[in-house]
Design a protein around this motif. Sequence first.
Motif, PDB file in Angstrom:
ATOM      1  N   GLY A  22       0.786  -1.222   0.000  1.00 34.56           N
ATOM      2  CA  GLY A  22       0.000   0.000   0.000  1.00 34.56           C
ATOM      3  C   GLY A  22       0.817   1.270   0.000  1.00 34.56           C
ATOM      4  N   ILE A  23       2.000   1.250   0.622  1.00 34.53           N
ATOM      5  CA  ILE A  23       2.831   2.458   0.717  1.00 34.53           C
ATOM      6  C   ILE A  23       3.939   2.444  -0.334  1.00 34.53           C
ATOM      7  N   TYR A  24       4.766   1.398  -0.327  1.00 33.34           N
ATOM      8  CA  TYR A  24       5.860   1.319  -1.302  1.00 33.34           C
ATOM      9  C   TYR A  24       5.340   0.910  -2.673  1.00 33.34           C
ATOM     10  N   GLY A  25       4.349   0.030  -2.689  1.00 29.62           N
ATOM     11  CA  GLY A  25       3.754  -0.396  -3.946  1.00 29.62           C
ATOM     12  C   GLY A  25       4.493  -1.545  -4.594  1.00 29.62           C
ATOM     13  N   VAL A  61      20.442  -6.765   3.355  1.00 33.57           N
ATOM     14  CA  VAL A  61      19.534  -5.801   2.734  1.00 33.57           C
ATOM     15  C   VAL A  61      19.823  -4.394   3.248  1.00 33.57           C
ATOM     16  N   ALA A  62      19.982  -4.260   4.562  1.00 32.73           N
ATOM     17  CA  ALA A  62      20.207  -2.947   5.155  1.00 32.73           C
ATOM     18  C   ALA A  62      21.549  -2.337   4.723  1.00 32.73           C
ATOM     19  N   GLY A  66      13.629   3.422   0.804  1.00 26.82           N
ATOM     20  CA  GLY A  66      12.287   2.876   0.673  1.00 26.82           C
ATOM     21  C   GLY A  66      12.302   1.434   0.204  1.00 26.82           C
ATOM     22  N   GLY A  67      13.170   1.144  -0.760  1.00 25.93           N
ATOM     23  CA  GLY A  67      13.282  -0.226  -1.255  1.00 25.93           C
ATOM     24  C   GLY A  67      13.802  -1.172  -0.199  1.00 25.93           C
ATOM     25  N   LYS A  68      14.774  -0.716   0.600  1.00 26.42           N
ATOM     26  CA  LYS A  68      15.307  -1.556   1.677  1.00 26.42           C
ATOM     27  C   LYS A  68      14.233  -1.826   2.729  1.00 26.42           C
TER      28      LYS A  68
END
Length: 326
Positions: A34-37, A222-223, A233-235
């Motif tokens: 919903g937020i990042y999509g 990932v971080a 945002g992607g992380k």
Amino acid sequence: MFYKLPAAKKIRVMVAGPGVNIALAFLCFLCVYGIYGVHSVEPTGRPAVSVVSDCVIPQDAKRTACQDSDQVSPARAAGLRPGDVVVSFNSQPVTSWSQLSDLIHANGDSVAAMEVERDGTQVKLQASHTIAMPRDLDGDGPKQTATVGFLGVEPESREVVTRHGLVYTMERMGEMTGHAVSSIVQLPARVYNVAQAIFGQGERAQDGPMSVIGGSRLAGEVAASTKPGLDIGGKAALLGLVVGSFNLFIGVFNLIPLLPLDGGHIAGSAFEGARRCLALRFSRPDPGHVNVARQLPVAYVIGLAMLSMSLVLMVGDIVVPLKSGL
């Protein structure tokens, strides 16, 4: 005493544990979608070339790098360059990428004569032969493979972001739940694969299970990733998917109807409730409570198996850890 509670209350108590895991997974996925999509790459529609392959790699080959024995791609042999816009293909005007793709597929291994627009001028390229090879065709139905013409180009594309709500999240969670159930069924074989990899008897499957150690390592990779295009945002979205996936798997796993898992207690309470309802329906005496403790030998075996698999996965995540590729 807990065992004296009505069956419905006992079921509610035992469902609360895995229910919280599933609810946390739902919140994680809902925030991500919903937020990042959902980010996808789609062709712009123009018959513009973004990437030209150097060689032809068979579809079943598990590699992306060219080897000396690989055939030069028809696009490279014809002189196509990234940024070229295909104007015509075999004297037929081209206006869209889908049209160009259809023409290439239908061409088989015949001659391909192309004219492109390059830096504002039209250039006729050297004629070459497309290669007829089996390719997986995209579609809404079952996966299909057909022998079609291959040129060796990728279209100009753009990133498309689509944000979704409750229905989409529930649909994706339904698919993930199916994958989780399938993974649980295959868990002993997958853990055995990890054990073989620990002793150097084979490679660890990249889609196999991992322990909390592996999940923590994955989250750390990932971080700390510096991969181009992967912003904060992607992380955060990837971490949300990792946390959500772990919680969903734990919730589904806990619902297995075997002690000492919550599902074993739920199954016992459900049996007790059904037995009492039947007794009441046929005016028979109350059969009383189900003695779940009789399943303790089974619980010991299941608990020992879970402990053994957990130890194998933890050792595997230290000796032969899975890589995120980031």
